[in-house]
Write a protein that holds these residues in place. Structure first.
Motif, PDB file in Angstrom:
ATOM      1  N   LEU A 157       0.859  -1.181   0.000  1.00 53.90           N
ATOM      2  CA  LEU A 157       0.000   0.000   0.000  1.00 53.90           C
ATOM      3  C   LEU A 157       0.896   1.232   0.000  1.00 53.90           C
ATOM      4  O   LEU A 157       1.700   1.429   0.904  1.00 53.90           O
ATOM      5  N   PHE A 158       0.752   2.049  -1.018  1.00 53.67           N
ATOM      6  CA  PHE A 158       1.654   3.170  -1.287  1.00 53.67           C
ATOM      7  C   PHE A 158       0.838   4.454  -1.259  1.00 53.67           C
ATOM      8  O   PHE A 158      -0.086   4.641  -2.057  1.00 53.67           O
ATOM      9  N   ALA A 159       1.140   5.357  -0.308  1.00 48.22           N
ATOM     10  CA  ALA A 159       0.396   6.622  -0.200  1.00 48.22           C
ATOM     11  C   ALA A 159       0.626   7.465  -1.440  1.00 48.22           C
ATOM     12  O   ALA A 159       1.756   7.650  -1.876  1.00 48.22           O
ATOM     13  N   ARG A 160      -0.459   8.017  -1.984  1.00 52.91           N
ATOM     14  CA  ARG A 160      -0.358   8.778  -3.231  1.00 52.91           C
ATOM     15  C   ARG A 160      -0.506  10.281  -3.033  1.00 52.91           C
ATOM     16  O   ARG A 160      -0.376  11.053  -3.978  1.00 52.91           O
ATOM     17  N   ILE A 161      -0.800  10.727  -1.820  1.00 51.84           N
ATOM     18  CA  ILE A 161      -1.139  12.134  -1.585  1.00 51.84           C
ATOM     19  C   ILE A 161      -0.079  12.813  -0.721  1.00 51.84           C
ATOM     20  O   ILE A 161       0.571  12.171   0.111  1.00 51.84           O
ATOM     21  N   THR A 162       0.112  14.112  -0.951  1.00 54.44           N
ATOM     22  CA  THR A 162       1.028  14.883  -0.112  1.00 54.44           C
ATOM     23  C   THR A 162       0.346  15.225   1.216  1.00 54.44           C
ATOM     24  O   THR A 162      -0.867  15.441   1.232  1.00 54.44           O
ATOM     25  N   PRO A 163       1.049  15.244   2.352  1.00 58.99           N
ATOM     26  CA  PRO A 163       2.480  14.977   2.536  1.00 58.99           C
ATOM     27  C   PRO A 163       2.772  13.522   2.892  1.00 58.99           C
ATOM     28  O   PRO A 163       3.905  13.190   3.227  1.00 58.99           O
ATOM     29  N   CYS A 164       1.739  12.665   2.813  1.00 52.33           N
ATOM     30  CA  CYS A 164       1.923  11.268   3.254  1.00 52.33           C
ATOM     31  C   CYS A 164       2.990  10.552   2.437  1.00 52.33           C
ATOM     32  O   CYS A 164       3.796   9.787   2.986  1.00 52.33           O
ATOM     33  N   LEU A 165       3.012  10.791   1.110  1.00 51.57           N
ATOM     34  CA  LEU A 165       4.018  10.156   0.270  1.00 51.57           C
ATOM     35  C   LEU A 165       5.414  10.643   0.643  1.00 51.57           C
ATOM     36  O   LEU A 165       6.340   9.846   0.833  1.00 51.57           O
ATOM     37  N   GLN A 166       5.570  11.972   0.751  1.00 52.06           N
ATOM     38  CA  GLN A 166       6.892  12.512   1.091  1.00 52.06           C
ATOM     39  C   GLN A 166       7.367  12.004   2.451  1.00 52.06           C
ATOM     40  O   GLN A 166       8.568  11.823   2.660  1.00 52.06           O
ATOM     41  N   ASN A 167       6.441  11.787   3.378  1.00 51.79           N
ATOM     42  CA  ASN A 167       6.815  11.320   4.713  1.00 51.79           C
ATOM     43  C   ASN A 167       7.111   9.824   4.763  1.00 51.79           C
ATOM     44  O   ASN A 167       7.565   9.322   5.789  1.00 51.79           O
ATOM     45  N   GLY A 168       6.813   9.101   3.671  1.00 55.01           N
ATOM     46  CA  GLY A 168       7.204   7.699   3.603  1.00 55.01           C
ATOM     47  C   GLY A 168       6.130   6.692   3.953  1.00 55.01           C
ATOM     48  O   GLY A 168       6.436   5.508   4.165  1.00 55.01           O
ATOM     49  N   LYS A 169       4.872   7.096   4.006  1.00 54.56           N
ATOM     50  CA  LYS A 169       3.826   6.162   4.420  1.00 54.56           C
ATOM     51  C   LYS A 169       3.654   5.034   3.384  1.00 54.56           C
ATOM     52  O   LYS A 169       3.226   5.283   2.247  1.00 54.56           O
ATOM     53  N   THR A 170       3.978   3.825   3.812  1.00 56.68           N
ATOM     54  CA  THR A 170       3.922   2.638   2.958  1.00 56.68           C
ATOM     55  C   THR A 170       3.721   1.426   3.855  1.00 56.68           C
ATOM     56  O   THR A 170       4.236   1.390   4.972  1.00 56.68           O
ATOM     57  N   GLY A 171       2.966   0.443   3.376  1.00 54.25           N
ATOM     58  CA  GLY A 171       2.742  -0.753   4.185  1.00 54.25           C
ATOM     59  C   GLY A 171       2.741  -2.013   3.338  1.00 54.25           C
ATOM     60  O   GLY A 171       2.528  -1.957   2.117  1.00 54.25           O
ATOM     61  N   TYR A 172       2.966  -3.147   3.995  1.00 48.29           N
ATOM     62  CA  TYR A 172       2.972  -4.453   3.322  1.00 48.29           C
ATOM     63  C   TYR A 172       1.924  -5.321   4.002  1.00 48.29           C
ATOM     64  O   TYR A 172       1.976  -5.548   5.215  1.00 48.29           O
ATOM     65  N   VAL A 173       0.951  -5.801   3.233  1.00 51.59           N
ATOM     66  CA  VAL A 173      -0.204  -6.503   3.794  1.00 51.59           C
ATOM     67  C   VAL A 173       0.147  -7.955   4.114  1.00 51.59           C
ATOM     68  O   VAL A 173       0.565  -8.702   3.232  1.00 51.59           O
ATOM     69  N   GLN A 174      -0.055  -8.327   5.399  1.00 51.82           N
ATOM     70  CA  GLN A 174       0.157  -9.716   5.814  1.00 51.82           C
ATOM     71  C   GLN A 174      -0.907 -10.200   6.795  1.00 51.82           C
ATOM     72  O   GLN A 174      -0.863 -11.339   7.229  1.00 51.82           O
ATOM     73  N   PHE A 175      -1.866  -9.342   7.126  1.00 51.42           N
ATOM     74  CA  PHE A 175      -2.766  -9.621   8.248  1.00 51.42           C
ATOM     75  C   PHE A 175      -4.084 -10.283   7.852  1.00 51.42           C
ATOM     76  O   PHE A 175      -4.865 -10.671   8.712  1.00 51.42           O
ATOM     77  N   LEU A 176      -4.380 -10.395   6.556  1.00 52.36           N
ATOM     78  CA  LEU A 176      -5.661 -10.961   6.131  1.00 52.36           C
ATOM     79  C   LEU A 176      -5.696 -12.474   6.357  1.00 52.36           C
ATOM     80  O   LEU A 176      -4.659 -13.139   6.364  1.00 52.36           O
ATOM     81  N   THR A 177      -6.894 -13.001   6.542  1.00 56.48           N
ATOM     82  CA  THR A 177      -7.072 -14.416   6.871  1.00 56.48           C
ATOM     83  C   THR A 177      -7.855 -15.118   5.762  1.00 56.48           C
ATOM     84  O   THR A 177      -8.496 -14.463   4.923  1.00 56.48           O
ATOM     85  N   PRO A 178      -7.862 -16.469   5.750  1.00 51.65           N
ATOM     86  CA  PRO A 178      -8.665 -17.190   4.754  1.00 51.65           C
ATOM     87  C   PRO A 178     -10.150 -16.838   4.840  1.00 51.65           C
ATOM     88  O   PRO A 178     -10.856 -16.857   3.829  1.00 51.65           O
ATOM     89  N   GLU A 179     -10.622 -16.505   6.047  1.00 54.63           N
ATOM     90  CA  GLU A 179     -12.024 -16.122   6.214  1.00 54.63           C
ATOM     91  C   GLU A 179     -12.296 -14.718   5.653  1.00 54.63           C
ATOM     92  O   GLU A 179     -13.410 -14.427   5.212  1.00 54.63           O
ATOM     93  N   GLN A 180     -11.280 -13.858   5.704  1.00 58.49           N
ATOM     94  CA  GLN A 180     -11.393 -12.500   5.173  1.00 58.49           C
ATOM     95  C   GLN A 180     -10.169 -12.227   4.299  1.00 58.49           C
ATOM     96  O   GLN A 180      -9.234 -11.535   4.699  1.00 58.49           O
ATOM     97  N   PRO A 181     -10.154 -12.772   3.077  1.00 53.35           N
ATOM     98  CA  PRO A 181      -8.952 -12.689   2.243  1.00 53.35           C
ATOM     99  C   PRO A 181      -8.744 -11.354   1.534  1.00 53.35           C
ATOM    100  O   PRO A 181      -7.688 -11.126   0.955  1.00 53.35           O
ATOM    101  N   VAL A 182      -9.766 -10.483   1.573  1.00 58.39           N
ATOM    102  CA  VAL A 182      -9.673  -9.186   0.900  1.00 58.39           C
ATOM    103  C   VAL A 182     -10.003  -8.078   1.895  1.00 58.39           C
ATOM    104  O   VAL A 182     -10.974  -8.179   2.651  1.00 58.39           O
ATOM    105  N   GLY A 183      -9.204  -7.041   1.900  1.00 61.37           N
ATOM    106  CA  GLY A 183      -9.474  -5.869   2.723  1.00 61.37           C
ATOM    107  C   GLY A 183      -9.622  -4.645   1.850  1.00 61.37           C
ATOM    108  O   GLY A 183      -9.391  -4.690   0.630  1.00 61.37           O
TER     109      GLY A 183
END
Length: 416
Positions: A284-310
């Motif tokens: 997940l890559f922030a596309r808006i200022t100032p979040c992008l410049q500040n480095g807001k980025t995440g890697y999804v690992q928390f979803l479960t087989p019961e809830q595979p899409v967030g």
């Protein structure tokens, strides 16, 4: 059993940080602590502006961060009321305006430690937020903060409560350090292999004079056997992902992305499906200022087989693996300076609300390694990503235990 209470201003001096002039701040000197540094009960040491040492007058020394100071975010939608304390402070920092400083005035270390245990409770953060909510730009004053009622038990009880919180916080901080080390290891491997081209057995691909066998490309020289592709070709960008509207699903807002870690927080259950849709192993890559410049980025690992899409903020760009690049590589790429700078340079829109447009990725070119090398790299870093997720889950459990126990100790529901 209930404890007596005192007003916070009876126990501590409460005042706002200093109102610096923008022209006085630069790239060297004392780090300036701002509202964005106060988050998740800690004060981040990552500062982007500095006060030159020659401007630190006697009058400003009051605003130097002290070891036991508690900081409060005094303004801002989504930030008002946040409490933090710097852990293992080394060197001097100075506090900016609209960050409140709570400095114990009781000659007893247990008081400062106890005050943090109380103020860092979610209920006190929410109380502070409610005091300033309702305005277009919510804020509270130092007087508002100082008028908070603080449960105040005897000294032995204060010490017990402070020690309980410190034990939990130390475990959480140790895990955070391990997460940071693992992320740094993965980033170092990425740079070594794919920026410096010193991947395993690269010495087998040498010229007669011992120099790497490189070929010309639009990016300059790259190893023989590698290709140049645009990010739009090599990454699956904002893929179509189905998610039903009915029922609650995991939702991540912009506050859930970290400026320096892949770990995603503030995950809630929410109905609907409007916004970015993602699955495990997406970036997940922030596309808006100032979040992008500040480095807001995440890697999804928390979803479960019961809830595979967030789903999440409309201000996320979702980056998914492809036949060319693995998800781990894509996350590390998204943290690289060149990739981020290209995205930042492409931003358009009104000042303060500029956004990245997806078509910028068609002009962002990458050296793409052979599939065998990509597979080898992925197998090496994947366990690091998994360990980071496990450590973050452990921290969530520790926080839940801490936040269930401490209110009962402080309210006197559990006798000490």
């Amino acid at each position: 059993m209930t404890f007596a209470s005192k007003k916070l201003h009876e126990l501590a001096e409460v005042f706002s940080g200093y109102a610096f002039k923008s022209k006085d701040l630069g790239e060297e000197g004392l780090p300036v602590v701002k509202i964005k540094n106060v988050n998740d009960k800690i004060v981040s040491k990552q500062c982007d502006q500095f006060l030159p040492n020659n401007l630190v007058t006697e009058r400003l020394k009051k605003y130097l961060l002290q070891k036991e100071d508690i900081l409060v975010a005094m303004t801002g939608q989504g930030s008002l009321g946040r409490i933090g304390k710097m852990i293992n402070q080394k060197g001097q920092y100075i506090v900016n305006q609209r960050v409140g400083i709570v400095r114990s005035k009781v000659e007893d270390d247990s008081v400062a430690e106890y005050l943090f245990s109380v103020l860092a409770l979610d209920e006190f953060e929410q109380q502070l937020y409610s005091l300033g909510a309702g305005a277009g730009q919510p804020n509270v004053s130092a007087v508002d903060i100082g008028n908070l009622d603080i449960p105040y038990p005897d000294k032995s009880s204060r010490k017990f409560i402070s020690k309980a919180r410190a034990n939990y916080d130390n475990l959480i901080e140790n895990n955070n350090r391990r997460i940071a080390i693992l992320e740094d290891m993965a980033q170092s491997l990425y740079r070594e292999w794919f920026v410096n081209f010193r991947y395993p057995n690269h010495e087998d691909n040498l010229e007669a004079d011992g120099k790497p066998k490189l070929i010309d490309s639009p990016l300059g020289q790259i190893p023989e056997g590698w290709e140049v592709k645009s990010a739009a070709e090599a990454i699956t960008i904002n893929p179509k992902t189905k998610l039903v509207k009915d029922g609650e699903k995991p939702f991540v807002g912009m506050s859930g992305l970290s400026e320096g870690s892949m770990v995603i927080g503030d995950i809630i259950e929410k109905t609907g499906n409007s916004g970015a849709k993602f699955i495990n192993r997406d970036t997940l890559f922030a596309r808006i200022t100032p979040c992008l410049q500040n480095g807001k980025t995440g890697y999804v690992q928390f979803l479960t087989p019961e809830q595979p899409v967030g789903f999440g903020s409309t201000e996320f760009i979702v980056l998914r693996e492809s036949e060319y690049l693995s998800s781990e590589f894509i996350y590390l790429l998204s943290r690289s300076n060149n990739f981020r700078e290209h995205a930042i340079q492409s931003m358009t829109g009104a000042t303060g609300r500029q956004r990245v447009h997806n078509d910028c990725f068609a002009s962002c070119y990458l050296p793409v390694p052979p599939k065998e090398l990509m597979k080898e790299f992925t197998e090496l870093v994947k366990p690091m990503f998994k360990s980071i997720f496990n450590l973050s889950k452990r921290n969530e459990n520790l926080k839940q235990q801490r936040d269930m126990l401490l209110p009962k100790l402080i309210s006197g529901q559990i006798e000490l």
